[in-house]
Enzyme design. Structure first.
Site, PDB file in Angstrom:
ATOM      1  N   LYS A  85       0.854  -1.193   0.000  1.00  0.00           N
ATOM      2  CA  LYS A  85       0.000   0.000   0.000  1.00  0.00           C
ATOM      3  C   LYS A  85       0.891   1.244   0.000  1.00  0.00           C
ATOM      4  O   LYS A  85       1.779   1.381   0.854  1.00  0.00           O
ATOM      5  CB  LYS A  85      -0.811  -0.008   1.296  1.00  0.00           C
ATOM      6  CG  LYS A  85      -2.294   0.178   1.129  1.00  0.00           C
ATOM      7  CD  LYS A  85      -2.919   0.025   2.507  1.00  0.00           C
ATOM      8  CE  LYS A  85      -4.356   0.374   2.507  1.00  0.00           C
ATOM      9  NZ  LYS A  85      -4.925   0.356   3.852  1.00  0.00           N
TER      10      LYS A  85
HETATM   11  C1  E4P Z   1      -8.304   1.126   3.773  1.00  0.00           C
HETATM   12  O1  E4P Z   1      -7.488   0.405   3.252  1.00  0.00           O
HETATM   13  C2  E4P Z   1      -8.112   1.793   5.058  1.00  0.00           C
HETATM   14  O2  E4P Z   1      -7.358   0.962   5.910  1.00  0.00           O
HETATM   15  C3  E4P Z   1      -9.395   2.058   5.775  1.00  0.00           C
HETATM   16  O3  E4P Z   1     -10.527   1.668   5.035  1.00  0.00           O
HETATM   17  C4  E4P Z   1      -9.479   3.361   6.472  1.00  0.00           C
HETATM   18  O4  E4P Z   1     -10.717   3.445   7.121  1.00  0.00           O
HETATM   19  P1  E4P Z   1     -11.046   4.490   8.281  1.00  0.00           P
HETATM   20  O5  E4P Z   1     -11.443   5.764   7.635  1.00  0.00           O
HETATM   21  O6  E4P Z   1     -12.180   3.856   9.009  1.00  0.00           O
HETATM   22  O7  E4P Z   1      -9.802   4.609   9.105  1.00  0.00           O
END
Ligand code: E4P
Length: 222
Positions: A85
């Site tokens: 990522k």
């Molecule tokens: C996606 O890969 C992220 O880890 C995640 O969906 C972030 O979500 P949040 O806004 O609940 O932290």
């Protein structure tokens, strides 16, 4: 639509994988920080990869191009199912290109507009992650963004998959599915809520109650 679990909690991941409910996992530095304690986060990621038969997103924490590239290569060596990522920043795009050229799958994260997703696809991202819940949190209509991304990717037949992220409730999942997101990643609490409807519980109670009356009346063996 594939479902990913958005967590680094191995016991939650084990439960969802054994129940056949998930096709992969997404983690991020915040999620790892919540569960890792004094463990090496790489060990946590390796364990997650062994539990899930599907892609596991692991995020770089460097913010310079060379650092993201090197960190991405190291993360990809942890397991075959790691997806690296990389944040949607200028230096990140160069790292995406270099990693993708080596066959490493990259999830471009922290995307908040359709053009960011387009740029991430052009750089060679295997996934783009529009953060829908965080957009709604600040008063935008996240589904407008998702609709734009879907249309743009279809216009140009990008193979990059749309990973609807930051989902807060079952309605987000339904809307993302209606708009054609390839994957929805969600926390365990949201995944569990997808299974529930009060009318299901009420209906089952009534069926079982009526059946036991029939049994009492007729002595039918169950
Ligand atoms: C996606 O890969 C992220 O880890 C995640 O969906 C972030 O979500 P949040 O806004 O609940 O932290």
């Amino acid at each position: 639509m594939r479902f990913f679990l958005d967590t680094a909690d191995v016991s939650d991941i084990r439960w969802a994988a054994e129940a056949g409910l998930i096709d992969g996992v997404t983690t991020n530095p915040s999620l790892l920080s919540q569960v890792a304690g004094d463990l090496d986060p790489k060990d946590v990621l390796t364990e997650i990869c062994s539990v899930v038969d599907g892609p596991v997103s692991a995020e770089v924490v460097a913010v310079d191009g060379e650092g993201m590239y090197e960190e991405g290569r190291a993360l990809a060596k942890l397991a075959d199912n790691i997806v690296v990522k990389v944040p949607m920043i200028e230096d990140g795009l160069a790292a995406v290109r270099r990693l993708a050229a080596e066959g490493i799958r990259v999830n471009v994260t922290l995307c908040f507009s359709s053009v960011q997703c387009l740029i991430a696809a052009k750089a060679g991202g295997a996934y783009v992650s529009p953060f829908l819940g965080r957009l709604d949190d600040v008063g935008h209509d996240a589904m407008d963004v998702l609709q734009e991304v879907r249309t743009i990717f279809d216009n140009y037949t990008y193979e990059t998959e749309i990973l609807a992220a930051s989902l807060r409730h079952p309605r987000h999942v339904a809307e993302a599915a209606l708009l054609g997101a390839d994957v929805a990643t969600m926390p365990t609490a949201v995944l569990k809520k997808l299974l529930l409807h009060p009318l299901t519980d009420r209906g089952l109670d009534k069926f079982l109650n009526d059946w036991s009356k029939l049994v009492a009346r007729t002595k039918v063996k169950t």
